[in-house]
Design an enzyme around this catalytic site. Structure first.
Site, PDB file in Angstrom:
ATOM      1  N   GLY A 122      11.115   5.518  12.772  1.00 45.88           N
ATOM      2  CA  GLY A 122       9.662   5.599  12.588  1.00 45.88           C
ATOM      3  C   GLY A 122       8.980   4.330  13.068  1.00 45.88           C
ATOM      4  CB  VAL A 123       7.800   2.972  16.015  1.00 44.07           C
ATOM      5  CG1 VAL A 123       9.219   2.477  16.039  1.00 44.07           C
ATOM      6  CG2 VAL A 123       7.631   4.177  16.940  1.00 44.07           C
ATOM      7  N   GLY A 124       5.449   3.979  13.256  1.00 37.99           N
ATOM      8  CA  GLY A 124       4.012   4.099  12.979  1.00 37.99           C
ATOM      9  C   GLY A 124       3.476   2.694  12.811  1.00 37.99           C
ATOM     10  CE  LYS A 136      -0.003   5.260  -6.394  1.00 36.41           C
ATOM     11  NZ  LYS A 136       0.488   4.284  -5.417  1.00 36.41           N
TER      12      LYS A 136
END
Ligand code: NAD
Length: 356
Positions: free
Chosen positions: A177-179, A80
């Site tokens: 959550g419906v991003g 990362k």
């Protein structure tokens, strides 16, 4: 922070600090483990309060990537990068090309991708300076539909485990959550003829979108989502939503969604779900579709091949559930055992010299 002590405790390979005075680039790349292949993990740009916070974040995130890639069956290690800065101020062509040069200097031991505040268009600049970047606009593109597809197959496996049938038809769902990913997941569930889907959302724009796109899917207020009587609860918004407050309220058989780090405390809340006989789909296994998708860029991207590999999440989930039962551990723990065992086995298999 005692960096070497921490690295020794968790088996880290490398921690690299880099800086560019001209553009203000200030970052840290961590390579946790490269037993299975080059370390892959996105670059996160965040306004960290201090260097120790940034260092701890990159160390934790890189280690998470090792397990995620290993459990996904990929020949990738975990890594990362974090960049310390204000995303509103620091972004520029020079900034991201500078990042690309540092990535290139690691000579393929680390491959970067997008993460919070670093998007596909920024990666185009990174790509001007390095070959070791994936998730490019003209290649695998937006990972969200693929992440949701993997979760869809993981849900099917979880239904198989609990009900003895992977059929979506006749089952009920709630989605938090419906991003991006929640929206795609609802699409797949609708297509597979789910009996009833509820959702919750805090963004008005997304609620309006749902009303137009899926008029049959029913909205509930954010706090009500945990109490609904459904077969599957799919967290697709935030982490830490399985905690002391929410687990006792659950009225579902399965928790399986796209969100990362869903149990607030992995041990405590993993065990609480197990004790309540609610099957928890380990987050880093079920949501690996996006990672599997970008991995395919390294072999010359082919969407069908990527989709085929994402479907394998179904079998992997069943293997992990079996392991959890055999060892009488919670499923997130079983997923870690699965990942560690794969790393250990492959390191042994590859310990002899063979000329290629
Ligand atoms: P997103 O930002 O597009 O969607 C998240 C949605 O959740 C937003 O619409 C937001 O308004 C809503 N939300 C936030 N708090 C809420 C609350 N309390 N109640 C109801 N809704 C709430 O994000 P995404 O890309 O869909 O990702 C969702 C989760 O999945 C994140 O945890 C992310 O880290 C994880 N994830 C995403 C991907 C990917 O490919 N996008 C891959 C792996 C993991």
């Amino acid at each position: 922070m005692k960096k070497f002590e921490y690295m020794e405790k968790h088996g880290y390979e490398q921690l690299v600090f880099f800086h560019d005075a001209e553009t203000g680039l200030k970052g840290i790349t961590c390579i946790h483990n490269t037993t299975l292949g080059p370390a892959l993990g996105g670059t996160r740009l965040w306004h960290y309060d201090n260097e120790d916070d940034a260092t701890l974040d990159v160390l934790r995130l890189a280690r998470g990537m090792t397990y995620k890639a290993a459990a996904a069956g990929l020949n990738l290690g975990g890594g990362k990068t974090v960049l310390m800065g204000d995303a509103e101020k620091v972004k520029s062509e020079g900034y991201f090309r500078g990042l690309g040069r540092y990535v290139q200097s690691l000579n393929g031991r680390y491959i970067t991708a997008e993460d919070i505040n670093v998007h596909a268009k920024d990666l185009d600049f990174v790509n001007m300076e390095t070959d070791y970047v994936v998730g490019l606009q003209h290649k695998s593109g937006n990972p969200s539909p693929m992440t949701a597809l993997g979760v869809f197959h993981g849900i099917r496996a979880s239904l198989q485990e609990v009900f003895g049938s992977s059929d979506i038809e006749g089952k009920t769902f709630s989605v938090q959550g419906v991003g991006q990913t929640g929206d795609y997941l609802i699409g797949y569930l609708q297509e597979a003829k789910a009996k009833k889907i509820y959702y919750t959302e805090i963004n008005e724009k997304h609620i309006k979108k749902m009303e137009e796109k899926y008029p049959d899917v029913e909205f509930v207020e954010p706090d009500k989502i945990y109490d609904l009587e459904v077969d599957v609860f799919a967290p697709c918004a935030l982490g830490a939503v399985m905690n002391d407050d929410t687990i006792p309220r659950l009225n579902c058989k399965i928790v399986a969604g796209t969100a990362n780090n869903v149990p607030e405390d992995e041990e405590k809340h993993g065990n609480m779900l197990k004790e309540r006989n609610i099957l928890y789909a380990p987050d880093f296994v079920i949501n690996a579709g996006g990672l599997i998708n970008v991995y395919h860029e390294l072999q010359g991207y082919n969407r069908d091949n990527a989709v085929n590999d994402i479907r394998k999440i179904y079998d992997r989930m069943l293997d992990i559930y079996k392991l959890a039962k055999e060892n009488d551990v919670h499923t997130q723990q079983a997923a870690k055992l699965f990942a560690k065992e794969r790393i250990k086995t492959i390191s042994t298999v590859r310990s002899n010299f063979i000329k290629r």
